[in-house]
Write a protein that holds these residues in place. Structure first.
Motif, PDB file in Angstrom:
ATOM      1  N   LEU A 173      32.783 100.719  56.180  1.00  0.00           N
ATOM      2  CA  LEU A 173      32.628 100.607  57.629  1.00  0.00           C
ATOM      3  C   LEU A 173      32.081  99.244  58.049  1.00  0.00           C
ATOM      4  CD1 LEU A 173      31.148 104.153  58.324  1.00  0.00           C
ATOM      5  CD2 LEU A 173      33.469 103.370  58.811  1.00  0.00           C
ATOM      6  N   LYS A 174      32.094  98.269  57.149  1.00  0.00           N
ATOM      7  CA  LYS A 174      31.564  96.947  57.447  1.00  0.00           C
ATOM      8  C   LYS A 174      32.642  95.882  57.309  1.00  0.00           C
ATOM      9  CE  LYS A 174      26.842  97.931  55.855  1.00  0.00           C
ATOM     10  NZ  LYS A 174      25.758  97.525  54.933  1.00  0.00           N
ATOM     11  N   ASP A 175      32.416  94.760  57.975  1.00  0.00           N
ATOM     12  CA  ASP A 175      33.275  93.606  57.739  1.00  0.00           C
ATOM     13  C   ASP A 175      32.641  92.730  56.650  1.00  0.00           C
ATOM     14  OD1 ASP A 175      31.170  92.274  58.948  1.00  0.00           O
ATOM     15  OD2 ASP A 175      32.215  91.935  60.837  1.00  0.00           O
ATOM     16  N   VAL A 176      33.295  91.624  56.354  1.00  0.00           N
ATOM     17  CA  VAL A 176      32.833  90.786  55.241  1.00  0.00           C
ATOM     18  C   VAL A 176      31.428  90.244  55.494  1.00  0.00           C
ATOM     19  CG1 VAL A 176      33.311  88.715  53.892  1.00  0.00           C
ATOM     20  CG2 VAL A 176      35.203  90.163  54.656  1.00  0.00           C
ATOM     21  N   GLY A 177      31.155  89.826  56.724  1.00  0.00           N
ATOM     22  CA  GLY A 177      29.840  89.281  57.038  1.00  0.00           C
ATOM     23  C   GLY A 177      28.737  90.310  56.881  1.00  0.00           C
ATOM     24  N   GLN A 178      28.976  91.526  57.331  1.00  0.00           N
ATOM     25  CA  GLN A 178      27.962  92.576  57.186  1.00  0.00           C
ATOM     26  C   GLN A 178      27.710  92.911  55.722  1.00  0.00           C
ATOM     27  OE1 GLN A 178      30.110  95.275  59.925  1.00  0.00           O
ATOM     28  NE2 GLN A 178      28.142  95.596  60.951  1.00  0.00           N
ATOM     29  N   ILE A 192      28.002  90.881  53.177  1.00  0.00           N
ATOM     30  CA  ILE A 192      27.298  89.784  52.513  1.00  0.00           C
ATOM     31  C   ILE A 192      25.852  89.684  52.988  1.00  0.00           C
ATOM     32  CG2 ILE A 192      27.213  87.269  52.240  1.00  0.00           C
ATOM     33  CD1 ILE A 192      30.271  87.276  52.363  1.00  0.00           C
ATOM     34  N   TYR A 193      25.624  89.759  54.303  1.00  0.00           N
ATOM     35  CA  TYR A 193      24.298  89.479  54.849  1.00  0.00           C
ATOM     36  C   TYR A 193      23.499  90.735  55.208  1.00  0.00           C
ATOM     37  CZ  TYR A 193      26.295  84.804  55.270  1.00  0.00           C
ATOM     38  OH  TYR A 193      26.893  83.600  54.995  1.00  0.00           O
ATOM     39  N   GLU A 194      24.148  91.888  55.344  1.00  0.00           N
ATOM     40  CA  GLU A 194      23.450  93.126  55.705  1.00  0.00           C
ATOM     41  C   GLU A 194      23.911  94.251  54.779  1.00  0.00           C
ATOM     42  OE1 GLU A 194      24.470  93.727  59.774  1.00  0.00           O
ATOM     43  OE2 GLU A 194      23.230  92.070  60.508  1.00  0.00           O
ATOM     44  N   PHE A 195      23.811  93.993  53.485  1.00  0.00           N
ATOM     45  CA  PHE A 195      24.414  94.910  52.514  1.00  0.00           C
ATOM     46  C   PHE A 195      23.825  96.314  52.596  1.00  0.00           C
ATOM     47  CE2 PHE A 195      24.960  96.799  48.307  1.00  0.00           C
ATOM     48  CZ  PHE A 195      26.315  96.596  48.109  1.00  0.00           C
ATOM     49  N   PHE A 196      22.504  96.427  52.705  1.00  0.00           N
ATOM     50  CA  PHE A 196      21.857  97.736  52.690  1.00  0.00           C
ATOM     51  C   PHE A 196      21.599  98.289  54.097  1.00  0.00           C
ATOM     52  CE2 PHE A 196      20.668  95.936  48.553  1.00  0.00           C
ATOM     53  CZ  PHE A 196      21.087  96.971  47.720  1.00  0.00           C
ATOM     54  N   ARG A 197      21.898  97.534  55.117  1.00  0.00           N
ATOM     55  CA  ARG A 197      21.671  98.010  56.485  1.00  0.00           C
ATOM     56  C   ARG A 197      22.785  98.957  56.919  1.00  0.00           C
ATOM     57  NH1 ARG A 197      23.502  96.482  61.486  1.00  0.00           N
ATOM     58  NH2 ARG A 197      22.121  96.978  63.249  1.00  0.00           N
ATOM     59  N   ILE A 198      22.389 100.058  57.548  1.00  0.00           N
ATOM     60  CA  ILE A 198      23.350 101.018  58.077  1.00  0.00           C
ATOM     61  C   ILE A 198      23.199 101.055  59.590  1.00  0.00           C
ATOM     62  CG2 ILE A 198      24.127 103.414  58.057  1.00  0.00           C
ATOM     63  CD1 ILE A 198      22.847 103.698  55.317  1.00  0.00           C
ATOM     64  N   GLY A 199      24.210 100.603  60.294  1.00  0.00           N
ATOM     65  CA  GLY A 199      24.142 100.592  61.739  1.00  0.00           C
ATOM     66  C   GLY A 199      25.374  99.937  62.332  1.00  0.00           C
ATOM     67  N   PRO A 200      25.499 100.028  63.641  1.00  0.00           N
ATOM     68  CA  PRO A 200      26.672  99.435  64.304  1.00  0.00           C
ATOM     69  C   PRO A 200      26.631  97.907  64.210  1.00  0.00           C
ATOM     70  CG  PRO A 200      25.056 100.203  65.917  1.00  0.00           C
ATOM     71  CD  PRO A 200      24.572 100.654  64.575  1.00  0.00           C
ATOM     72  N   PRO A 201      27.804  97.287  64.377  1.00  0.00           N
ATOM     73  CA  PRO A 201      29.103  97.911  64.685  1.00  0.00           C
ATOM     74  C   PRO A 201      29.781  98.484  63.442  1.00  0.00           C
ATOM     75  CG  PRO A 201      29.341  95.533  64.547  1.00  0.00           C
ATOM     76  CD  PRO A 201      27.883  95.813  64.365  1.00  0.00           C
TER      77      PRO A 201
END
Length: 273
Positions: A34-39, A41-50
């Protein structure tokens, strides 16, 4: 009483931790899908929108043709393994014919050979038979790999059943085929379900043999197709994880529908073997 409660708590704690370790990779796959490439790489363990549900639309467009191929190959392999191993297990367990024991132990010895040892001879045989680049190459050789173990299991299970059941059927005029169909098959139903689910899952996850025998892209099953998807889009892990998640859904549905029979088959096998 306190020691018993402590032991029970320790057991449940151990099982909970084990389940977390087992399911965490699946959870990680779903959240990455449910993530794009940037999420990633930089927000690997974060769960949230978008949340990028478009990853699933892209992955479905790529993998949906392969799902049919996997169903054909896995279903055909499981069905063939069920029919042949059930008949063979009944024959070795209840019938008498010349060379029965030596033939059974030759089949049983196949269990001790590593699967990779048969890869080149099996490929040459499939080539000589003209089966390469066809579903039959995967179905026939996939079922043959499962037959030794499941023939042994079903033979052992059938041998443990009361002889009186089979004698009554023969007294009533039933032949061997009718006895197998009306007496053995109902007794074997949990084992047959267990066999089918195990063979289906094993063939669904098979990678090496379909890779070397199926060269036409339109005939590739999911495992091979997803590997090519990985090489085509090496950095887009959102799309890849969405494809992997879609590929796991049929197996989850299969297990959910056959869970009761699956557990009964495991219990029957544990008791009889």
């Amino acid at each position: 009483m306190t020691k018993a409660r402590a032991a029970e708590f320790g057991k449940h704690l151990f099982l909970t931790i084990t389940c977390l370790f087992v399911f965490y990779p699946f959870f990680l796959m779903v959240q990455m899908s449910l993530k794009d490439v940037g999420q990633i790489i930089y927000e690997f363990f974060r769960i949230g929108p978008p949340f990028h549900f478009e990853n699933y639309a892209f992955a479905w467009h790529r993998v949906s043709p392969m799902i049919g191929n996997s169903v054909i190959v896995s279903g055909g392999t499981a069905l063939l393994a069920v029919v042949v191993s059930s008949v063979a297990g009944y024959a070795f367990g209840r019938m008498s014919f010349p060379g029965k024991e030596p033939l059974f132990w030759v089949i049983f010895a196949k269990l001790f050979l590593p699967g990779v040892l048969n890869l080149v001879p099996a490929f040459v045989l499939a080539w000589k038979l003209g089966l390469l680049d066809s579903y039959w190459a995967v179905i026939l050789f996939g079922a043959s790999g499962a037959l030794p173990f499941w023939t042994f299991v079903i033979r052992t299970f059938v041998q443990q059943q009361p002889q009186e059941l089979f004698d009554c059927a023969k007294i009533d005029g039933a032949g061997e085929f009718k006895t197998f169909l009306l007496i053995a098959v109902p007794l074997l139903r949990p084992m047959i379900t267990l066999l089918m689910i195990n063979v289906f899952i094993a063939e669904w996850n098979n990678y090496i043999w379909p890779l070397v025998t199926l060269t036409t892209p339109e005939k590739r099953p999911l495992t091979v197709g997803l590997a090519f998807l990985t090489s085509s889009y090496p950095g887009d892990y959102g799309h890849l994880m969405a494809g992997y998640t879609i590929a796991s859904v049929p197996l989850l549905l299969l297990f959910a529908l056959g869970m009761k029979q699956f557990v009964q088959g495991l219990t029957s096998g544990a008791i009889k073997i």
